[in-house]
Motif scaffolding. Sequence first.
Motif, PDB file in Angstrom:
ATOM      1  N   THR A 246       0.822  -1.222   0.000  1.00  0.00           N
ATOM      2  CA  THR A 246       0.000   0.000   0.000  1.00  0.00           C
ATOM      3  C   THR A 246       0.849   1.261   0.000  1.00  0.00           C
ATOM      4  OG1 THR A 246      -0.135  -0.075   2.423  1.00  0.00           O
ATOM      5  CG2 THR A 246      -1.922  -1.123   1.184  1.00  0.00           C
ATOM      6  N   LEU A 247       2.177   1.109  -0.195  1.00  0.00           N
ATOM      7  CA  LEU A 247       3.118   2.232  -0.188  1.00  0.00           C
ATOM      8  C   LEU A 247       3.174   2.870   1.192  1.00  0.00           C
ATOM      9  CD1 LEU A 247       2.262   3.740  -3.691  1.00  0.00           C
ATOM     10  CD2 LEU A 247       3.888   1.906  -3.104  1.00  0.00           C
ATOM     11  N   GLN A 248       3.857   3.995   1.325  1.00  0.00           N
ATOM     12  CA  GLN A 248       4.041   4.608   2.646  1.00  0.00           C
ATOM     13  C   GLN A 248       2.840   5.499   2.970  1.00  0.00           C
ATOM     14  OE1 GLN A 248       8.353   5.960   2.318  1.00  0.00           O
ATOM     15  NE2 GLN A 248       8.292   5.123   4.385  1.00  0.00           N
ATOM     16  N   ASN A 249       1.802   4.868   3.472  1.00  0.00           N
ATOM     17  CA  ASN A 249       0.577   5.596   3.797  1.00  0.00           C
ATOM     18  C   ASN A 249       0.473   5.952   5.273  1.00  0.00           C
ATOM     19  OD1 ASN A 249       0.287   2.966   4.609  1.00  0.00           O
ATOM     20  ND2 ASN A 249      -1.730   2.648   3.689  1.00  0.00           N
ATOM     21  N   LYS A 253       6.252   3.678   8.647  1.00  0.00           N
ATOM     22  CA  LYS A 253       6.006   2.365   8.053  1.00  0.00           C
ATOM     23  C   LYS A 253       7.276   1.838   7.389  1.00  0.00           C
ATOM     24  CE  LYS A 253       3.182   0.035   4.560  1.00  0.00           C
ATOM     25  NZ  LYS A 253       2.040   0.173   3.626  1.00  0.00           N
ATOM     26  N   VAL A 254       7.593   0.553   7.637  1.00  0.00           N
ATOM     27  CA  VAL A 254       8.771  -0.050   7.032  1.00  0.00           C
ATOM     28  C   VAL A 254       8.458  -1.355   6.301  1.00  0.00           C
ATOM     29  CG1 VAL A 254      10.420   1.003   8.617  1.00  0.00           C
ATOM     30  CG2 VAL A 254       9.363  -1.175   9.214  1.00  0.00           C
ATOM     31  N   TYR A 255       7.305  -1.978   6.595  1.00  0.00           N
ATOM     32  CA  TYR A 255       7.002  -3.284   6.019  1.00  0.00           C
ATOM     33  C   TYR A 255       5.781  -3.246   5.109  1.00  0.00           C
ATOM     34  CZ  TYR A 255      10.071  -5.254   9.648  1.00  0.00           C
ATOM     35  OH  TYR A 255      11.145  -5.552  10.457  1.00  0.00           O
ATOM     36  N   GLU A 256       5.845  -3.990   4.003  1.00  0.00           N
ATOM     37  CA  GLU A 256       4.669  -4.428   3.273  1.00  0.00           C
ATOM     38  C   GLU A 256       4.423  -5.884   3.683  1.00  0.00           C
ATOM     39  OE1 GLU A 256       2.846  -2.403   1.949  1.00  0.00           O
ATOM     40  OE2 GLU A 256       3.951  -0.794   0.973  1.00  0.00           O
ATOM     41  N   ARG A 257       3.656  -6.634   2.911  1.00  0.00           N
ATOM     42  CA  ARG A 257       3.335  -8.012   3.296  1.00  0.00           C
ATOM     43  C   ARG A 257       3.434  -8.940   2.087  1.00  0.00           C
ATOM     44  NH1 ARG A 257       3.541  -5.628   7.410  1.00  0.00           N
ATOM     45  NH2 ARG A 257       2.156  -5.694   9.235  1.00  0.00           N
ATOM     46  N   VAL A 258       3.645 -10.192   2.376  1.00  0.00           N
ATOM     47  CA  VAL A 258       3.460 -11.259   1.403  1.00  0.00           C
ATOM     48  C   VAL A 258       2.389 -12.182   1.961  1.00  0.00           C
ATOM     49  CG1 VAL A 258       4.468 -13.316   0.342  1.00  0.00           C
ATOM     50  CG2 VAL A 258       5.764 -11.186   0.385  1.00  0.00           C
ATOM     51  N   ARG A 294      -4.663  15.033  -4.229  1.00  0.00           N
ATOM     52  CA  ARG A 294      -3.541  15.579  -4.992  1.00  0.00           C
ATOM     53  C   ARG A 294      -2.433  16.088  -4.077  1.00  0.00           C
ATOM     54  NH1 ARG A 294      -7.280  18.338  -8.353  1.00  0.00           N
ATOM     55  NH2 ARG A 294      -6.726  20.253  -7.266  1.00  0.00           N
ATOM     56  N   ALA A 295      -2.833  16.701  -2.962  1.00  0.00           N
ATOM     57  CA  ALA A 295      -1.860  17.397  -2.115  1.00  0.00           C
ATOM     58  C   ALA A 295      -0.955  16.441  -1.356  1.00  0.00           C
ATOM     59  CB  ALA A 295      -2.587  18.312  -1.130  1.00  0.00           C
ATOM     60  N   ARG A 296      -1.504  15.329  -0.848  1.00  0.00           N
ATOM     61  CA  ARG A 296      -0.692  14.458  -0.002  1.00  0.00           C
ATOM     62  C   ARG A 296       0.391  13.771  -0.825  1.00  0.00           C
ATOM     63  NH1 ARG A 296      -2.864  10.221   4.591  1.00  0.00           N
ATOM     64  NH2 ARG A 296      -0.815   9.616   5.364  1.00  0.00           N
ATOM     65  N   GLY A 297       1.555  13.738  -0.257  1.00  0.00           N
ATOM     66  CA  GLY A 297       2.681  13.137  -0.952  1.00  0.00           C
ATOM     67  C   GLY A 297       3.622  14.157  -1.532  1.00  0.00           C
ATOM     68  N   LEU A 302       4.616  10.928   2.324  1.00  0.00           N
ATOM     69  CA  LEU A 302       3.448  10.078   2.534  1.00  0.00           C
ATOM     70  C   LEU A 302       2.553  10.078   1.303  1.00  0.00           C
ATOM     71  CD1 LEU A 302       2.408  10.955   6.185  1.00  0.00           C
ATOM     72  CD2 LEU A 302       3.723   8.999   5.392  1.00  0.00           C
ATOM     73  N   THR A 303       1.790   9.011   1.161  1.00  0.00           N
ATOM     74  CA  THR A 303       0.835   8.928   0.073  1.00  0.00           C
ATOM     75  C   THR A 303      -0.446   8.305   0.603  1.00  0.00           C
ATOM     76  OG1 THR A 303       0.454   8.131  -2.173  1.00  0.00           O
ATOM     77  CG2 THR A 303       1.602   6.640  -0.677  1.00  0.00           C
ATOM     78  N   TRP A 304      -1.513   8.454  -0.156  1.00  0.00           N
ATOM     79  CA  TRP A 304      -2.774   7.825   0.226  1.00  0.00           C
ATOM     80  C   TRP A 304      -2.723   6.341  -0.130  1.00  0.00           C
ATOM     81  CZ3 TRP A 304      -5.853  10.432   3.286  1.00  0.00           C
ATOM     82  CH2 TRP A 304      -5.877  11.824   3.215  1.00  0.00           C
ATOM     83  N   SER A 305      -3.520   5.549   0.553  1.00  0.00           N
ATOM     84  CA  SER A 305      -3.616   4.127   0.225  1.00  0.00           C
ATOM     85  C   SER A 305      -4.091   3.974  -1.218  1.00  0.00           C
ATOM     86  CB  SER A 305      -4.584   3.430   1.180  1.00  0.00           C
ATOM     87  OG  SER A 305      -4.090   3.474   2.509  1.00  0.00           O
ATOM     88  N   PRO A 306      -3.617   2.931  -1.918  1.00  0.00           N
ATOM     89  CA  PRO A 306      -3.893   2.817  -3.358  1.00  0.00           C
ATOM     90  C   PRO A 306      -5.366   2.760  -3.726  1.00  0.00           C
ATOM     91  CG  PRO A 306      -2.092   1.375  -2.734  1.00  0.00           C
ATOM     92  CD  PRO A 306      -2.650   1.919  -1.456  1.00  0.00           C
ATOM     93  N   HIS A 307      -6.221   2.195  -2.877  1.00  0.00           N
ATOM     94  CA  HIS A 307      -7.637   2.097  -3.255  1.00  0.00           C
ATOM     95  C   HIS A 307      -8.299   3.469  -3.352  1.00  0.00           C
ATOM     96  CE1 HIS A 307      -7.715   2.152   1.166  1.00  0.00           C
ATOM     97  NE2 HIS A 307      -8.906   2.700   1.058  1.00  0.00           N
TER      98      HIS A 307
END
Length: 726
Positions: A246-249, A253-258, A294-297, A302-307
């Motif tokens: 989900t990127l750095q939302n 945050k340091v981990y994604e998942r498998v 648009r503004a966040r990031g 930081l970025t918004w969650s992909p969904h």
Amino acid sequence: MAQQSGRAPDFRGEPFLNPYTFVPAFPRDGFPESVDDGEPYGNDRLRPSLWTGTIGVRLTVRTPLLLLDAARAFEAESGSEGHLAYPLLARNGLPHLPATSVKGMLRSAYEAITGSRFGVFTGHNVPPGWRRPAEDGARMKPVRVLSVSEKPDRVRIEYCEQARLPAYELPEKRVKPLPYQGTTRLPRHGEAVTVRIGRKSGRRGGRSFFKPWTVRSIVPRGEGEPARGDWGDDEEKVVNGYVWATLQNTVGKVYERVFFQPDHPRTVVLDGQYARWNALMADYAAAHTHEDLRARGEGDGLTWSPHLRDPARARLEPGALCWAYQRSGGADLYPVMIPRALAALAPKDMLPDDLRPARAYEKLSPADRLFGWVAADDANTFPAAYRGQVRIKGVRCEEETASVTRFVGDGLPLAILGGPKPAQGRFYRAKSPTRPDEPLDDGVPRGNVHLDEGQGLRGRKVYWHHARVAGDREYWREPADGRDPTQDPLNGRDHREFRRPWGPVDGPGGETQPRPDGRAHATRRNAEQRDNQNRSICGWIDGGSGFSFSIDVRDLDGAELGALLWLLELPDGCFHRLGFGKPLGFGSVRLTLDNARTTLHKGERWQAYYRDLGGELPPSTAPQEARAEYSDLRTEVPAIGKAAEAFLIAARGFDLPVRYPRARDPRMRRAPTTPPDPSGQNYSWFTINEKISKGGGGQRGRSLPSTVDAKRKALRTHMGERRQQG
């Protein structure tokens, strides 16, 4: 307040009123005929026993009245794109008060004090969204969607296990991104992979446990085996899975998942989740503006969650990776581990049927019969509208009392008006549909607030009269000392809540700064804030200005007329609310009867008068008789009596500040009261209010008190946490 033992001072001595409260709306079952549902009388003749005539009314402005001319609004030169400034609405050089505004004010009040149906209740068909607490993450399970069916609504999922995938560098945690083996390319969401995972064991409380699985090496599926290494794990294995990212939302945050298949795979079919998922995505979209996305990031990493940004990630389809929240009888699907969720019920489902807008001509409540009714588009009924038995006419500004304050240039920037927040269930929900006068208990867990299907709605929203500052001329003036008009309280107690603060002075990390004296926020001199969150005004109508108008009524029974007359002459010190900016204290007005222009008689008296055109009408006894009937009604029907009592309390107000909830910056310990936040981050009070488990001496998890208990159980200022730029 003295600081003791190095601890934060206690601000429980700083009570306030939320700008809005509620008049309880009780179910109408068992109401007497005069206020029950029924067909209105036709206009073919006057009914002998019913009241008809004209009522003269005078309106006097108490707090500045905002009547804004939307047709002449212009974009402020000194503001950001889209910030509008509004001229005062005027005709022939005098303030203009539309008859429709008066009618709307009276109708909403009349609905409340007669227990009528809601005239409008649109946009409440979907359960509101709310943010699940972090502790709910323990009940979230990773899943992969196998199939989706819209009709019937069924989603087949496969439960997975998860392993942490190092994805972002954080030196203090000694974590570095893990690329594909032998490359510098980082894994992407949805990619099929083969991973070597490991975990260590530990002991806590005399018991052994395993720490989370962590990916040690990774390759695209079908491209070999992940390398071995010496990681000191107590357990290790190679599994196939899919990358979930989900990127750095979030900050830190340091981990994604498998997501990988467990040793004993389990598939489940869930009913109703396709429609529920789409409703949740719609709620996510409604909670964020395009400007926010648009503004966040930009600058903070930081970025918004992909969904929220990628339509493909917002779709529930075969192959999608998501999370299942385990509950009794099934599970709900979510796009992230700590998500927004939907409440158990839509507001419409919590409103009793006999309070919903009338869907048929023969089901009109008193307010519908008096002020008019239009059927819903899908009602398929005839007649589909009724004009009503009340007409507002001849609204005129009294030139001899008219007084206007004007603001030059781009006008005065108003404070940010808070929009409706149905997700704040502690404010909007009652214990049950039959007891709207009883708010939820303080301290109820957040999940219970939103998922209890036995709750009801508090009733009709009304705005407090700002009694404490209504007559304070200095409060409504700009200060002459050249300081920010909002940061220093007048008389040591009241801040100008109606106006937006100057722009904040940002610290090295981007956070707002306190003033050197520690008594307020540091703001930039004359740096007016004009953006898409607020509006500016070019003028208002001063207190003491007067208007007059007439109300024509036809065929009202005693209780119906009595309720209207009661509204037109409230007890001393009580005020109606009119115009724009009511949460900020604008628009308190006083109505009084003009007996010289009032002529009310029953139909039989009018019939006799018209038979003999030379006759004279006797003095009217309507005000006394009708008021007595409405007084009896309030006594005989406790639901109406309680509603009228709450209405009067809000119309009178208390000697307390009225403002949106806000938390105190802990660096401003010397401030006599908590000033408005120039960055506008007033949501922090609600965030702190939900941290019930962390203490607060009974001051957290607060519900909005009932109107009758608003002073005795007033909300209190929370001590905030120092904000850091993400």
